[in-house]
Motif scaffolding. Sequence first.
Motif, PDB file in Angstrom:
ATOM      1  N   SER A  37       0.846  -1.184   0.000  1.00  0.00           N
ATOM      2  CA  SER A  37       0.000   0.000   0.000  1.00  0.00           C
ATOM      3  C   SER A  37       0.890   1.246   0.000  1.00  0.00           C
ATOM      4  CB  SER A  37      -0.882  -0.044   1.243  1.00  0.00           C
ATOM      5  OG  SER A  37      -1.739   1.050   1.232  1.00  0.00           O
ATOM      6  N   THR A  42      -1.951   2.943  -7.732  1.00  0.00           N
ATOM      7  CA  THR A  42      -3.133   3.670  -8.190  1.00  0.00           C
ATOM      8  C   THR A  42      -2.735   4.931  -8.957  1.00  0.00           C
ATOM      9  OG1 THR A  42      -4.399   2.842  -6.331  1.00  0.00           O
ATOM     10  CG2 THR A  42      -5.278   4.776  -7.423  1.00  0.00           C
ATOM     11  N   LYS A  46      -3.934   5.773 -12.731  1.00  0.00           N
ATOM     12  CA  LYS A  46      -4.761   6.945 -13.049  1.00  0.00           C
ATOM     13  C   LYS A  46      -4.104   7.875 -14.055  1.00  0.00           C
ATOM     14  CE  LYS A  46      -7.681   7.189  -8.968  1.00  0.00           C
ATOM     15  NZ  LYS A  46      -7.873   7.796  -7.629  1.00  0.00           N
ATOM     16  N   GLN A  83     -11.827  -0.300  -7.341  1.00  0.00           N
ATOM     17  CA  GLN A  83     -11.973  -1.197  -6.190  1.00  0.00           C
ATOM     18  C   GLN A  83     -13.333  -1.027  -5.512  1.00  0.00           C
ATOM     19  OE1 GLN A  83      -8.934   1.526  -3.492  1.00  0.00           O
ATOM     20  NE2 GLN A  83      -8.515  -0.583  -3.766  1.00  0.00           N
TER      21      GLN A  83
HETATM   22  P1  ADP Z   1      -5.373   3.009  -2.464  1.00  0.00           P
HETATM   23  O1  ADP Z   1      -6.349   2.203  -1.666  1.00  0.00           O
HETATM   24  O2  ADP Z   1      -5.417   2.725  -3.922  1.00  0.00           O
HETATM   25  O3  ADP Z   1      -4.014   2.991  -1.914  1.00  0.00           O
HETATM   26  P2  ADP Z   1      -5.773   5.355  -1.042  1.00  0.00           P
HETATM   27  O4  ADP Z   1      -6.756   4.828  -0.065  1.00  0.00           O
HETATM   28  O5  ADP Z   1      -4.344   5.506  -0.691  1.00  0.00           O
HETATM   29  O6  ADP Z   1      -5.888   4.506  -2.381  1.00  0.00           O
HETATM   30  O7  ADP Z   1      -6.272   6.752  -1.572  1.00  0.00           O
HETATM   31  C1  ADP Z   1      -7.643   7.042  -1.769  1.00  0.00           C
HETATM   32  C2  ADP Z   1      -7.756   8.446  -2.346  1.00  0.00           C
HETATM   33  O8  ADP Z   1      -7.103   9.403  -1.496  1.00  0.00           O
HETATM   34  C3  ADP Z   1      -7.076   8.563  -3.693  1.00  0.00           C
HETATM   35  O9  ADP Z   1      -7.897   9.338  -4.549  1.00  0.00           O
HETATM   36  C4  ADP Z   1      -5.765   9.260  -3.429  1.00  0.00           C
HETATM   37  O10 ADP Z   1      -5.376  10.069  -4.541  1.00  0.00           O
HETATM   38  C5  ADP Z   1      -6.087  10.113  -2.208  1.00  0.00           C
HETATM   39  N1  ADP Z   1      -4.899  10.220  -1.338  1.00  0.00           N
HETATM   40  C6  ADP Z   1      -4.121   9.197  -0.892  1.00  0.00           C
HETATM   41  N2  ADP Z   1      -3.124   9.657  -0.145  1.00  0.00           N
HETATM   42  C7  ADP Z   1      -3.271  10.998  -0.089  1.00  0.00           C
HETATM   43  C8  ADP Z   1      -2.549  12.048   0.536  1.00  0.00           C
HETATM   44  N3  ADP Z   1      -1.445  11.820   1.250  1.00  0.00           N
HETATM   45  N4  ADP Z   1      -2.993  13.302   0.377  1.00  0.00           N
HETATM   46  C9  ADP Z   1      -4.080  13.551  -0.358  1.00  0.00           C
HETATM   47  N5  ADP Z   1      -4.818  12.594  -0.982  1.00  0.00           N
HETATM   48  C10 ADP Z   1      -4.409  11.349  -0.844  1.00  0.00           C
END
Ligand code: ADP
Length: 228
Positions: A37, A42, A46, A83
Amino acid sequence: MIEFDKVQKIYPDGTEAIREFSLKVEEGEIVTLIGPSGCGKTTAMKMVNRLIEPTAGDIYINERKVNSYNIHELRWNIGYVLQEIALFPHMTIGENISVVPEMKKWKRKKIRTRIDELLEMVGLDPSTYQKRLPRELSGGQQQRIGVVRALAADPDIILMDEPFSALDPISREQLQSDIKTLQKEIKKTILFVTHDMDEAMALGDRVCLMKDGEVVQFDTPQQLILNP
Ligand code: ADP
Ligand code: ADP
């Protein structure tokens, strides 16, 4: 064909999510992208349909830079399965599947035939399911609809971001085998994100291991077993 050429992504807050990322997915191939993770899976995905723009480097679809396509043309030709199940809740299953074909102005008859064909492909009887609303289906069935909806308008490229993460192991196996079958039948180019090693090895023609925004290893499952 999808190609990343020395791609980098730095988010506005300074996070370097992708660094010097190069990867080529050949036509008709499934590549699984796996890593912990936060490693940038992702983000990489994207950038292919321009939901995110790279900071440096180029991405190509069928030898053409993604930013040279009209954005609609680009997204219509890329099926995207997320997802989280993202069916439109107030539309029937048939209407959900028709969204992109309708935007592409397919004839009604062609759309109707396509809906039947897709529902049959994933083992859901068209006459029973096409008039139902998403909430009248199980989670696994909804995910299957998410997959076939992405295929509806016959895109060249399919992106899948942990499409099975919310499923129980049995539905998961069922869907994995659906994807394998679909792949054999229609020979699509698929980039598939997962954090499950078994899934990555089972589905991928080649597997790309990622860590901290970089490719660590990129090889066939057989080679990865021999050279872990
Ligand atoms: P994944 O499950 O694919 O790892 P995340 O749960 O990390 O996705 O991210 C979910 C959403 O939050 C995504 O749209 C991502 O761009 C955004 N995001 C993730 N990390 C950050 C961050 N540090 N700051 C701002 N937005 C974030
Ligand atoms: P993965 O899909 O492998 O879990 P992501 O691509 O979601 O990884 O995230 C890669 C890195 O970028 C993580 O450190 C995440 O917190 C960060 N990130 C993702 N989206 C954003 C965002 N919108 N703003 C800032 N950082 C982000």
